[in-house]
Design a protein around this motif. Structure first.
Motif, PDB file in Angstrom:
ATOM      1  N   MET A  57       3.433 -30.255  50.002  1.00 30.44           N
ATOM      2  CA  MET A  57       3.604 -29.019  49.232  1.00 30.44           C
ATOM      3  C   MET A  57       2.858 -27.931  49.977  1.00 30.44           C
ATOM      4  O   MET A  57       1.979 -28.226  50.785  1.00 30.44           O
ATOM      5  N   PRO A  58       3.197 -26.681  49.760  1.00 30.45           N
ATOM      6  CA  PRO A  58       2.451 -25.616  50.427  1.00 30.45           C
ATOM      7  C   PRO A  58       1.027 -25.524  49.880  1.00 30.45           C
ATOM      8  O   PRO A  58       0.783 -25.824  48.702  1.00 30.45           O
ATOM      9  N   GLU A  59       0.094 -25.102  50.709  1.00 32.19           N
ATOM     10  CA  GLU A  59      -1.233 -24.782  50.199  1.00 32.19           C
ATOM     11  C   GLU A  59      -1.087 -23.671  49.153  1.00 32.19           C
ATOM     12  O   GLU A  59      -0.330 -22.727  49.341  1.00 32.19           O
ATOM     13  N   THR A  60      -1.818 -23.805  48.052  1.00 32.21           N
ATOM     14  CA  THR A  60      -1.647 -22.841  46.979  1.00 32.21           C
ATOM     15  C   THR A  60      -2.955 -22.572  46.268  1.00 32.21           C
ATOM     16  O   THR A  60      -3.898 -23.358  46.354  1.00 32.21           O
ATOM     17  N   VAL A  61      -3.017 -21.459  45.568  1.00 40.62           N
ATOM     18  CA  VAL A  61      -4.111 -21.159  44.651  1.00 40.62           C
ATOM     19  C   VAL A  61      -3.484 -21.013  43.269  1.00 40.62           C
ATOM     20  O   VAL A  61      -2.468 -20.345  43.096  1.00 40.62           O
ATOM     21  N   CYS A  62      -4.062 -21.706  42.280  1.00 45.80           N
ATOM     22  CA  CYS A  62      -3.486 -21.687  40.941  1.00 45.80           C
ATOM     23  C   CYS A  62      -4.549 -22.045  39.921  1.00 45.80           C
ATOM     24  O   CYS A  62      -5.628 -22.550  40.261  1.00 45.80           O
ATOM     25  N   ALA A  63      -4.239 -21.790  38.662  1.00 42.83           N
ATOM     26  CA  ALA A  63      -5.092 -22.269  37.581  1.00 42.83           C
ATOM     27  C   ALA A  63      -4.966 -23.791  37.513  1.00 42.83           C
ATOM     28  O   ALA A  63      -3.896 -24.341  37.792  1.00 42.83           O
ATOM     29  N   PRO A  64      -6.038 -24.505  37.161  1.00 46.17           N
ATOM     30  CA  PRO A  64      -5.969 -25.975  37.131  1.00 46.17           C
ATOM     31  C   PRO A  64      -4.820 -26.509  36.285  1.00 46.17           C
ATOM     32  O   PRO A  64      -4.165 -27.479  36.662  1.00 46.17           O
ATOM     33  N   GLN A  65      -4.568 -25.871  35.140  1.00 48.41           N
ATOM     34  CA  GLN A  65      -3.517 -26.363  34.255  1.00 48.41           C
ATOM     35  C   GLN A  65      -2.119 -26.146  34.828  1.00 48.41           C
ATOM     36  O   GLN A  65      -1.147 -26.719  34.338  1.00 48.41           O
TER      37      GLN A  65
END
Length: 229
Positions: free
Chosen positions: A139-147
């Motif tokens: 998957m691409p590296e990403t920044v997201c909320a944990p949920q």
């Protein structure tokens, strides 16, 4: 084989590694807020130990992120300065992939998800499958909320590590059920960065110093808002 020096200051850890003919030596320290003072002396000590100068190297690798905004800049700036001065190419390397390689080396796991605490209630993360001993992105590296984290369909069970997994209880039930014992204290380290960098060197992926750019994932505006709070 090339002589490659690797630097990383993307987390509280500060590390320097040197690969000479496939033999890797590392200086790894957990020294929060001391990276600026300690990094270059660690480089000098490493080179002196092997009776080398920067000019004797073939390339300089750096943990290009994601991670601490300030930390990534410290290592990138130092690596670029060394590379410019000695007219060396650079090998910017993923910190998340380096963590996945470390976990594989420690546990033998094949399917791995690494995550770093991105602050502001978010995580940096990526999923990998180990192929021929090296991590391959699923998957691409990403920044997201944990949920918001969703795992690829490639495996039913994942070995996970990194500071981002302190948010496990905030993640979906599906994610919680799919992960194996946590290693939250896994850090990116120069020993794994230099291993990945060697693969990039062999694949002809070295770049000029000015092209070795940090990867923040989060845009600079968000960091400026954080700094103002």
């Amino acid at each position: 084989m090339p002589k490659i020096l690797a630097l990383d200051t993307s987390t509280d850890a500060c590390s320097v590694a040197l690969d000479i003919n496939g033999n890797v030596t590392q200086d790894f320290r957990i020294i929060p807020r001391q990276h600026t003072k300690q990094l270059l002396p660690m480089v000098q000590d490493m080179l002196r130990e092997h009776d080398l100068t920067v000019a004797d190297l073939d390339a300089i690798a750096v943990g290009r992120g994601p991670g601490s905004f300030a930390g990534i800049r410290i290592a990138t700036g130092a690596a670029q300065g060394l590379a410019f001065a000695a007219e060396l190419p650079m090998l910017p390397t993923s910190t998340l992939a380096a963590m996945a390689l470390k976990i594989h080396r420690d546990t033998g796991a094949e399917f791995i998800v690494t995550a770093l605490d991105a602050r502001m209630d978010e995580i940096y993360c990526c999923a990998y499958q180990i192929k021929n001993g090296l991590p391959v992105e699923l998957m691409p590296e990403t920044v997201c909320a944990p949920q918001q984290l969703k795992l690829p369909d490639a495996a039913d069970s994942w070995t996970v590590g990194g500071s981002g997994w302190v948010y496990l209880e905030a993640m979906s039930a599906e994610v919680q059920q799919a992960v194996n014992p946590l290693e939250t204290m896994i850090y990116p380290a120069a020993a794994e960065i230099v291993t990945l960098a060697l693969e990039d060197w062999n694949a002809g992926k070295a770049v000029a110093p000015e092209e070795a750019l940090p990867v923040y994932l989060r845009d600079e505006v968000a960091w400026k808002k954080k700094d103002q709070q």
